[in-house]
Design a protein around this motif. Structure first.
Motif, mmCIF file in Angstrom:
data_model
loop_
_atom_site.group_PDB
_atom_site.id
_atom_site.type_symbol
_atom_site.label_atom_id
_atom_site.label_comp_id
_atom_site.label_asym_id
_atom_site.label_seq_id
_atom_site.Cartn_x
_atom_site.Cartn_y
_atom_site.Cartn_z
ATOM 1 N N MET A 1 45.098 -87.114 18.509
ATOM 2 C CA MET A 1 45.583 -85.822 18.002
ATOM 3 C C MET A 1 47.052 -85.608 18.348
ATOM 4 S SD MET A 1 44.032 -82.034 18.636
ATOM 5 C CE MET A 1 44.939 -80.581 18.137
ATOM 6 N N GLY A 2 47.469 -86.053 19.552
ATOM 7 C CA GLY A 2 48.862 -85.901 19.961
ATOM 8 C C GLY A 2 49.811 -86.600 19.024
ATOM 9 N N GLU A 3 49.421 -87.795 18.571
ATOM 10 C CA GLU A 3 50.269 -88.570 17.650
ATOM 11 C C GLU A 3 50.378 -87.856 16.319
ATOM 12 O OE1 GLU A 3 51.240 -91.035 14.393
ATOM 13 O OE2 GLU A 3 49.194 -90.391 14.767
ATOM 14 N N ILE A 4 49.258 -87.275 15.862
ATOM 15 C CA ILE A 4 49.270 -86.561 14.594
ATOM 16 C C ILE A 4 50.176 -85.340 14.688
ATOM 17 C CG2 ILE A 4 47.851 -85.185 13.006
ATOM 18 C CD1 ILE A 4 45.526 -87.044 13.619
ATOM 19 N N TYR A 5 49.977 -84.565 15.754
ATOM 20 C CA TYR A 5 50.764 -83.341 15.910
ATOM 21 C C TYR A 5 52.249 -83.659 16.046
ATOM 22 C CZ TYR A 5 52.483 -78.944 17.731
ATOM 23 O OH TYR A 5 53.204 -77.787 17.924
ATOM 24 N N GLY A 6 52.558 -84.694 16.831
ATOM 25 C CA GLY A 6 53.947 -85.089 17.007
ATOM 26 C C GLY A 6 54.591 -85.495 15.700
ATOM 27 N N GLY A 7 53.873 -86.268 14.903
ATOM 28 C CA GLY A 7 54.404 -86.708 13.616
ATOM 29 C C GLY A 7 54.670 -85.548 12.688
ATOM 30 N N PHE A 8 53.742 -84.587 12.633
ATOM 31 C CA PHE A 8 53.888 -83.429 11.769
ATOM 32 C C PHE A 8 55.090 -82.595 12.198
ATOM 33 C CE2 PHE A 8 52.731 -79.010 10.635
ATOM 34 C CZ PHE A 8 52.611 -79.170 9.260
ATOM 35 N N THR A 9 55.230 -82.391 13.498
ATOM 36 C CA THR A 9 56.359 -81.615 14.032
ATOM 37 C C THR A 9 57.687 -82.307 13.733
ATOM 38 O OG1 THR A 9 54.961 -80.784 15.814
ATOM 39 C CG2 THR A 9 57.338 -80.577 16.106
ATOM 40 N N ASP A 10 57.731 -83.617 13.903
ATOM 41 C CA ASP A 10 58.955 -84.382 13.621
ATOM 42 C C ASP A 10 59.357 -84.247 12.155
ATOM 43 O OD1 ASP A 10 59.000 -85.191 16.227
ATOM 44 O OD2 ASP A 10 58.207 -87.203 15.840
ATOM 45 N N ILE A 11 58.371 -84.278 11.273
ATOM 46 C CA ILE A 11 58.644 -84.164 9.835
ATOM 47 C C ILE A 11 59.268 -82.811 9.529
ATOM 48 C CG2 ILE A 11 57.526 -83.896 7.579
ATOM 49 C CD1 ILE A 11 55.552 -86.093 8.526
ATOM 50 N N LYS A 12 58.700 -81.751 10.075
ATOM 51 C CA LYS A 12 59.251 -80.416 9.827
ATOM 52 C C LYS A 12 60.698 -80.331 10.323
ATOM 53 C CE LYS A 12 56.027 -77.878 11.759
ATOM 54 N NZ LYS A 12 55.322 -76.645 12.192
ATOM 55 N N GLU A 13 60.960 -80.897 11.493
ATOM 56 C CA GLU A 13 62.317 -80.862 12.039
ATOM 57 C C GLU A 13 63.293 -81.613 11.150
ATOM 58 O OE1 GLU A 13 62.011 -82.364 15.989
ATOM 59 O OE2 GLU A 13 61.098 -80.531 16.803
ATOM 60 N N GLN A 14 62.876 -82.807 10.665
ATOM 61 C CA GLN A 14 63.732 -83.588 9.768
ATOM 62 C C GLN A 14 64.028 -82.819 8.486
ATOM 63 O OE1 GLN A 14 62.670 -87.682 8.912
ATOM 64 N NE2 GLN A 14 61.597 -87.850 10.864
ATOM 65 N N LEU A 15 63.003 -82.189 7.943
ATOM 66 C CA LEU A 15 63.157 -81.458 6.693
ATOM 67 C C LEU A 15 64.112 -80.281 6.860
ATOM 68 C CD1 LEU A 15 62.314 -81.122 3.737
ATOM 69 C CD2 LEU A 15 60.344 -79.798 4.532
ATOM 70 N N TYR A 16 63.899 -79.477 7.885
ATOM 71 C CA TYR A 16 64.762 -78.317 8.114
ATOM 72 C C TYR A 16 66.211 -78.742 8.355
ATOM 73 C CZ TYR A 16 61.064 -74.808 8.180
ATOM 74 O OH TYR A 16 60.054 -73.946 7.818
ATOM 75 N N LYS A 17 66.389 -79.873 9.018
ATOM 76 C CA LYS A 17 67.746 -80.370 9.280
ATOM 77 C C LYS A 17 68.464 -80.680 7.977
ATOM 78 C CE LYS A 17 70.250 -83.855 11.973
ATOM 79 N NZ LYS A 17 70.127 -85.011 12.896
ATOM 80 N N LYS A 18 67.749 -81.272 7.016
ATOM 81 C CA LYS A 18 68.364 -81.613 5.731
ATOM 82 C C LYS A 18 68.612 -80.370 4.874
ATOM 83 C CE LYS A 18 66.549 -86.317 5.478
ATOM 84 N NZ LYS A 18 67.872 -86.914 5.743
ATOM 85 N N LEU A 19 67.807 -79.334 5.082
ATOM 86 C CA LEU A 19 67.940 -78.124 4.273
ATOM 87 C C LEU A 19 69.068 -77.215 4.746
ATOM 88 C CD1 LEU A 19 64.173 -77.148 3.892
ATOM 89 C CD2 LEU A 19 65.655 -78.076 2.115
ATOM 90 N N ARG A 20 69.448 -77.349 5.997
ATOM 91 C CA ARG A 20 70.414 -76.410 6.568
ATOM 92 C C ARG A 20 71.854 -76.821 6.270
ATOM 93 N NH1 ARG A 20 66.567 -76.106 11.317
ATOM 94 N NH2 ARG A 20 65.438 -74.152 10.995
#
Length: 246
Positions: A1-20
């Motif tokens: 579960m930790g790997e899943i949660y970490g991956g999902f969180t990383d994706i959101k961070e990458q996306l927001y970084k590109k949007l800003r």
């Protein structure tokens, strides 16, 4: 579960970084990111047994084009002040910018097949948006199918491309319910809702009938999702992954 949660969180961070983009953020609202769609994409690609880096790449890329479509939809011609005119132009440019990022990122992987599939999804979404705003429906079913296509076409194409087709109906139903609930809140605030305008036109502007039909549709669609999950263990597994991601 930790790997899943970490991956999902990383994706959101990458996306927001590109949007800003600093210039856009200064003059227009930061784009709204549908985190449920991120979670769906993550779960689809995880079900396709892609590596974590591939999942991150595709989720960010596909969400960029979804956000580009959503950003273009915000463009309005209601106000005519100079400040609003500038915001409107920048909103269009922001949508184009996100689209450009999407094509750039996909081209880096030379994924022409997926580009074509998503291009078909973009075409279908835009066609259905035209139908929604022109209020061309004769039945509630036509309108619901249209809303479902607007909300889920990119995810459907992703499912087809990565051969995770068993979850398509459940995803479409869930996203349609979300859109109906969002539009209902807009409707209750007495603001313009194209979906409820379509409801009203089809139901001859009978307010009581509109609300009753809406409630029954939500109930039926939730029942359909439950039936799909019960009858297909693959869908149940998919939603388990989805819950872990979110």
């Amino acid at each position: 579960m930790g790997e899943i949660y970490g991956g999902f969180t990383d994706i959101k961070e990458q996306l927001y970084k590109k949007l800003r983009h600093p210039y856009f953020i200064k003059y227009i609202e930061e784009p709204v990111v549908d985190e449920k769609k991120i979670a769906f994409l993550y779960s689809i690609l995880k079900s396709a047994n892609l590596h974590r880096k591939e999942i991150e790449h595709y989720v960010v890329t596909i969400m960029l084009v979804q956000i580009a479509l959503d950003t273009h939809e915000k463009v309005s011609n209601k106000e005519e002040t100079d400040a609003f005119h500038k915001r409107r132009q920048l909103t269009v440019l922001a949508g184009d910018y996100y689209s450009g990022l999407y094509y750039y990122l996909l081209s880096m992987n030379h994924d022409i097949t997926l580009i074509r599939a998503l291009a078909e999804g973009i075409k279908e979404i835009n066609e259905q948006k035209i139908m929604l705003y022109q209020q061309t429906y004769e039945t509630i079913e036509e309108m619901l199918n249209s809303v479902g296509m607007i909300e889920s076409a990119l995810l459907q194409k992703t499912c087809d491309h990565f051969q995770v087709t068993h979850v398509k109906s459940a995803i479409t139903n869930m996203l349609t319910i979300d859109r109906l609930q969002t539009e209902y809140q807009i409707y209750m605030k007495k603001e313009l809702s194209p979906v409820f305008a379509a409801f009203q036109k089809i139901l001859s502007y009978d307010e009581i009938k509109v609300e009753n039909v809406y409630s029954e549709l939500i109930r039926k669609m939730r029942s359909q999702i439950n039936t799909l999950v019960q009858n297909n263990t693959g869908i149940e597994t998919f939603f388990s992954t989805l819950k872990e991601a979110t």
